[in-house]
Design a protein around this motif. Structure first.
Motif: not given
Length: 352
Positions: A132-159
């Motif tokens: 085969l030449n390709a495979s599919v996956t999910f990335s997983g999620a560390l930041a997903w609970p903070y997707m909507y910016p309220w409360p305001q995300r602390p600087n550097g959290l997403v990075e």
């Protein structure tokens, strides 16, 4: 120009306890009878496909390929969606995603991450053995609970979240590179890679890794109200896999993109059996032909209304109708004429 391969079907939604859906041979016979020529293989159900064996045994891989060939089928790609999900889990989802991993790592996020890492590497080796030449996956999620910016995300959290995500994935991507496999992240809500901007952020974090690609599924873009045709124009060089899945978005005065915690049946955005939703697949297949996409068109069946047997049969027929056999020559070749440089200069009024 290249012609898309297919139709194939993602088997994950069809595996269950009764025949013919409880054995690989039964699933293969069923898929062939529905009109499919390829199967996208989940790697988390060992009695259907044993990932450990496939990574280490060429004999086992040949046996699987031979069993499918008896029904006129091939494997299109391997899926590690659930293992990829387990690679990066926010603590809010620990107990929910433990169900995707073996019992011996439940309640131990470090052990679960190590298990997922090994599984993902095994899939690269198994994919190589299966040619085969390709495979599919999910990335997983560390930041997903903070997707909507309220409360305001602390600087550097997403990075920081994406730096950690890249730290976990980079060694795995290296294994895929060593084995000549494109690792394709399904761009999917609930994952940190859920749209174009988040994919770009991750791609930068893994230093534009040459094995980092994506699976394109327009249904997830309809539900986000993202321009799914423009997406192909922008990212076609990184799109190496394609799920044919339909959806519809019908907002009301009560419900929009976020869904109001309603069931799938009551949401404004719903997955539908292919052909029953709002996705313009004629335009999608045209764009893929335009950009020389040479991978598979894989039916992923999910619908809150239609029976799965009907959806599978109609899906195979739908994909067959939409695949564009690309031309080997231009339609106006009959009007071509031989000219030399001098003639071209004359046509342009350029002095010789």
């Amino acid at each position: 120009m290249k012609t898309i391969k297919g139709p194939a079907v993602f088997l994950a939604q069809f595996i269950r306890g009764e025949a013919p859906f409880n054995t690989l041979d039964g699933l293969a016979k069923w898929a062939a009878e529905k009109g499919f020529v390829g199967v996208q293989m989940p790697s988390n159900v060992s009695h259907i496909f044993d990932l450990d064996k496939a990574a280490s045994s060429q004999t086992y891989c040949d046996e699987v390929a031979g069993k499918l060939a008896e029904h006129g089928l091939v494997i299109s790609e391997l899926s590690t969606h659930l293992q990829g999900q387990c690679l990066a889990v926010h603590p809010a989802y620990d107990s929910l995603f433990d169900g995707f991993a073996p019992k011996q790592v439940h309640g131990n996020s470090t052990a679960r991450t190590l298990w997922a890492t090994e599984q993902l590497k095994l899939a690269a080796q198994a994919s190589r053995r299966l040619n085969l030449n390709a495979s599919v996956t999910f990335s997983g999620a560390l930041a997903w609970p903070y997707m909507y910016p309220w409360p305001q995300r602390p600087n550097g959290l997403v990075e920081l979240a994406f730096a950690e995500l890249a730290k976990r994935w980079k060694p795995i991507l290296d294994v895929y590179k060593e084995n000549g496999i494109d690792l394709c992240y399904e761009i999917h809500p609930g994952e940190d890679l859920h749209d174009g901007l988040s994919f770009e952020r991750f791609l930068e974090a893994v230093d534009q890794h040459e094995s980092c690609h994506m699976l394109y599924d327009p249904s997830h873009f309809v539900l986000q109200q993202l321009n799914y045709l423009d997406f192909i124009d922008i990212y076609h060089e990184r799109i190496r896999m394609f799920h044919v899945k339909d959806a519809e978005f019908n907002p009301t005065g009560k419900c929009g993109v976020y869904g109001g915690y309603a069931s799938w049946l009551e949401r404004a955005g719903r997955f539908r059996s292919v052909g029953d939703g709002q996705v313009d697949f004629t335009a999608i297949f045209s764009k893929f032909a335009q950009y020389d996409y040479s991978g598979w068109a894989v039916l992923e069946w999910e619908c809150c209304l239609k029976d799965s047997e009907t959806g599978a049969r109609e899906g195979a027929e739908f994909i067959k109708r939409h695949i564009i056999p690309t031309g080997a020559r231009a339609f106006d070749d009959f009007a071509a004429s031989d000219v030399n440089t001098s003639e071209l200069q004359k046509l342009l009024g350029i002095a010789v």
